[in-house]
Scaffold this active site. Structure first.
Site, PDB file in Angstrom:
ATOM      1  N   ASP A 160       0.904  -1.175  -0.105  1.00 16.59           N
ATOM      2  CA  ASP A 160      -0.096  -0.002   0.063  1.00 16.59           C
ATOM      3  C   ASP A 160       0.596   1.103  -0.087  1.00 16.59           C
ATOM      4  OD1 ASP A 160       0.685   0.696   2.858  1.00 16.59           O
ATOM      5  OD2 ASP A 160      -0.400  -1.255   3.101  1.00 16.59           O
ATOM      6  N   GLU A 176      21.925 -22.275 -19.071  1.00 22.32           N
ATOM      7  CA  GLU A 176      21.265 -21.326 -18.182  1.00 22.32           C
ATOM      8  C   GLU A 176      21.888 -20.348 -17.642  1.00 22.32           C
ATOM      9  OE1 GLU A 176      17.476 -24.462 -16.863  1.00 22.32           O
ATOM     10  OE2 GLU A 176      19.594 -24.678 -15.964  1.00 22.32           O
TER      11      GLU A 176
END
Ligand code: GLA
Length: 731
Positions: A537, A617
């Site tokens: 928030d 990777e």
């Protein structure tokens, strides 16, 4: 001038103008403050729209005598009061010494000044003095000495209006507030509205729901002591034809991290009222003579050009006028976090092994998550004992951090300050610091109890303990976690009659600790967290410019969580990491590149042991980090566009466009592949139709008009969750 006043005898009209919106209210002949308009700019007093019939059972103001069309129950109010004939949701409610529960607020005076007001002890938007104006309207109850000051901040260039209220007891006897909302917005002007809100649960935050308003009250709220995974303290109202790019909508975000309530009422006449603020069920505040209560702030914005503009307004406001500190605008470090790599099972050697590989691939910072302190080998013990566990970290934190620094990386650390385990030295020494109701068994959440943040001794203890750790080594980052909901509200710091103040006082204690620590350590990056995004928030963003968005690191699910988050919160605020597959929350396998593009739509990092990846990777990871660094500023400071809706479409695609529209990065993933599938076309937005754009890595050049009206062909999809990453630069 953002704020204009027009007075005609006792009628005063307030015009609050931003670049693209007008907010209008009016004091009438009875001194009542009515809402007139929030929407497109007009040059008219919108009072002419308020034409009411005599509605049965909607009583009338005494002074209005036999004028039966004048009712508080039908007219739009700016700060609706309980108990005096407006039967809709009140914004404020107060019990007086005689037990009566009524307020009838009338205009006293107003002031206008340059700059944006601040609220002592609470987070709020801030701005340079020449970028904002403040209007304060003072109202007074007709029968008591309760006064209310409504504060409006007007930030024209941001198309933002902020609101809060101060309630003063100017009388001699106590007044008990049972409701004190941050704002009340009445929308009387005729058309139908839909409501969008963001619901969810742990690991599945901010799912989007949009629905027509029903007669009566609908609500989105939290009683959990935190803004919560379950609902978010934001609200979007839109007209039924409103889309991303067209139509009317209004957004509101509460700058608060505790229990809240958003109520939306469709009244008997088809008018809409929105009231948002502290949850009244957990609020009962005594105002002694001479005392004042300040509500948290709410941010409001209007858009007549769809939800995209509204989101851009909130992104800019949150990024530039809520977030603070050194990291507000500079690029955030690429993190490696050990949580999903080790959970509690680590020692210094294991952490250094993870760090070494991360450093080799270009990661900037290692974050040591839960388990480094006290007796914390699982989640049943240790919280509260913020002392390094030297059994795990032989040589202490200083030696570990020095080694990590020597690898060229910075170091960050996890805390969960508000909590205590019963199996901890802190609890054994100070059981009275834990929140529990005398004579009742406390509710346990993840085995733990909460510390009473209303108690200054607790706040002082935490401040000292955290300072000690942050000073004992070269620490550049703090992850501030909070892993349970709050109940058992009781504090020994308040008398019985004032226990109803505890939930809000908890937040004041938390904010004071955050304020002290962030000021004391201005170079430390604070990241908020509450089991992922359980306290995502604007209140937390005031202290922590980024927040771990969700404990769900599955790239596919994350596209939905991040989609919902993006309606109000900027990309720079979204903590997002690449993790291992099969994913630990869903078991799903997604390509490494899809995980990376999803995590790049945020403050980027990794949460796995990179040593477990193949050489190919690892090479990919090296390129991803380089790519994020190259695009960091575009991603965090550019405009963000939701190009598809992952809840309903076959792909999650978004883009970042530089403010001058010279560059666009299109990223995301296509969910499923079908045989013989035509390529998916996505129309870009926010480009210049006259400009030419070259697709990086090719010689292909397209006009902005082609990319926006025709669109781009996404790469041919192969397998599931095919990644998309296309960068166009002005040719
Ligand atoms: C919460 C956080 C995780 C991790 C754990 C540690 O769930 O969201 O990222 O820090 O706590 O206990």
């Amino acid at each position: 001038m953002a704020i204009r006043i027009c007075s005609q005898k006792e009628i005063i009209t307030f015009w609050l103008e931003t670049d693209h919106s007008l907010y209008q209210m009016q004091v009438d002949g009875y001194g009542l403050l009515h809402h007139l308009w929030y929407g497109e700019k007009t040059d008219c007093e919108m009072q002419y729209l308020l034409d009411y019939p005599d509605v049965g059972f909607s009583g009338n103001l005494y002074e209005a005598e036999n004028q039966r069309t004048y009712s508080l129950d039908t007219r739009p109010q700016e700060y609706a009061c309980a108990g005096v004939g407006d039967y809709r949701i009140p914004a404020v409610s107060a019990v007086h010494a005689d037990g009566s529960n009524a307020l009838d607020l009338r205009y006293v005076n107003h002031t206008i000044r340059k700059g944006k007001y601040r609220i002592s002890g609470l987070p709020a938007m801030y701005a340079e003095d020449d970028a904002a104006e403040t209007l304060e309207i003072r109202l007074k109850d007709t029968a008591s000495d309760v006064e209310v000051t409504l504060k409006d901040g007007v930030l024209p260039a941001l198309d933002m209006i902020t609101r809060c209220a101060e309630i003063h007891n100017q009388g001699e006897t106590d007044v008990i507030l049972t409701r004190a909302a941050s704002f009340c917005l009445d929308i009387p002007y005729g058309s139908s509205w839909e409501w969008m809100h963001f619901h969810g649960r742990h690991t599945m935050e901010r799912q989007v729901e949009r629905m027509p308003l029903l007669h009566g009250i609908q609500e989105s709220s939290s009683r959990r002591g935190a803004s919560s995974h379950q609902q978010n303290p934001t609200l979007l109202l839109c007209q039924p034809d409103c889309t991303e790019t067209s139509g009317v909508c209004i957004g509101a975000a509460l700058v608060y991290s505790g229990s809240f309530q958003t109520q939306v009422e469709l009244d008997q006449l088809g008018q809409v009222r929105v009231v948002m603020g502290i949850h009244p069920d957990l609020f009962r505040w005594t105002l002694h003579a001479g005392e004042t209560f300040a509500t948290p702030e709410a941010m409001l914005s209007y858009s007549g050009t769809g939800m995209e503009t509204l989101s851009h307004n909130f992104h800019r406001a949150m990024r530039d006028h809520i977030c603070r500190g050194k990291y507000q605008h500079i690029e955030r470090p690429v993190l490696i976090n050990n949580w999903e790599a080790t959970y509690f099972d680590f020692n210094a050697e294991k952490i250094l092994h993870i760090a070494e590989e991360a450093a080799r691939l270009g990661v900037d910072m290692l974050v040591l998550d839960d388990g480094w302190f006290g007796k914390r080998n699982s989640d049943v013990s240790g919280l509260g004992d913020w002392v390094v566990n030297e059994k795990k970290l032989q040589g202490g934190l200083g030696s570990l951090v020095d080694k990590i620094r020597a690898m060229g990386m910075r170091f960050g650390i996890w805390f969960e300050p508000e909590m205590v385990s019963e199996d901890s030295d802190l609890y054994r020494t100070h059981p009275e610091w834990a929140i529990q109701i005398p004579g009742r068994q406390p509710n346990r959440g993840r085995y733990q109890l909460l510390l009473d943040m209303t108690n200054p001794d607790v706040v002082e203890y935490l401040y000292d303990a955290m300072c000690k750790i942050l000073r004992c080594a070269d620490i550049s980052y703090v992850k501030w976690d909070m892993n349970r909901s709050i109940c058992d509200w009781y504090t020994s710091t308040l008398p019985a009659a004032r226990q109803g103040e505890m939930a809000h006082r908890y937040m004041l204690g938390l904010y004071s600790l955050l304020e002290r620590l962030t000021s004391e350590f201005p170079d430390v990056l604070f990241e908020g967290c509450s089991g992922g995004g359980g306290r995502f928030d604007a209140g937390m963003l005031y202290y922590c410019p980024q927040i771990w968005c969700s404990d769900d690191t599955d790239a596919y699910e994350r596209t939905k969580i991040q989609y919902g988050t993006s309606f109000f919160y900027p990309i720079s605020a979204v903590g997002s990491h690449v993790s291992i597959v099969p994913n630990h929350q869903t078991g799903r396998v997604t390509p490494l590149e899809s995980r990376a593009v999803t995590a790049m739509a945020g403050s980027f990092g990794y949460e796995l042991d990179l040593n477990h990846l193949s050489e190919t990777e690892k090479e990919e990871v090296r390129k991803q980090i380089a790519q994020f660094k190259a695009f960091g500023s575009l991603i965090h400071n550019g405009k963000y566009y939701r190009l598809t809706n992952p809840m309903t479409d076959k792909a999650a695609i978004w883009s970042f466009v530089t403010q001058d529209a010279s560059e666009v990065l299109v990223q995301g993933m296509q969910f499923r592949t079908e045989p013989n599938m035509v390529r998916y076309v996505v129309r870009l937005r926010g480009l210049s139709s006259e400009k030419q754009y070259r697709l990086e890595g090719t010689e292909q050049v397209y006009s902005g008009a082609a990319l926006m009206y025709g669109g781009v062909l996404l790469p041919r999809s192969w397998g599931d969750y095919t990644p998309v990453s296309m960068h166009f630069v002005e040719a």
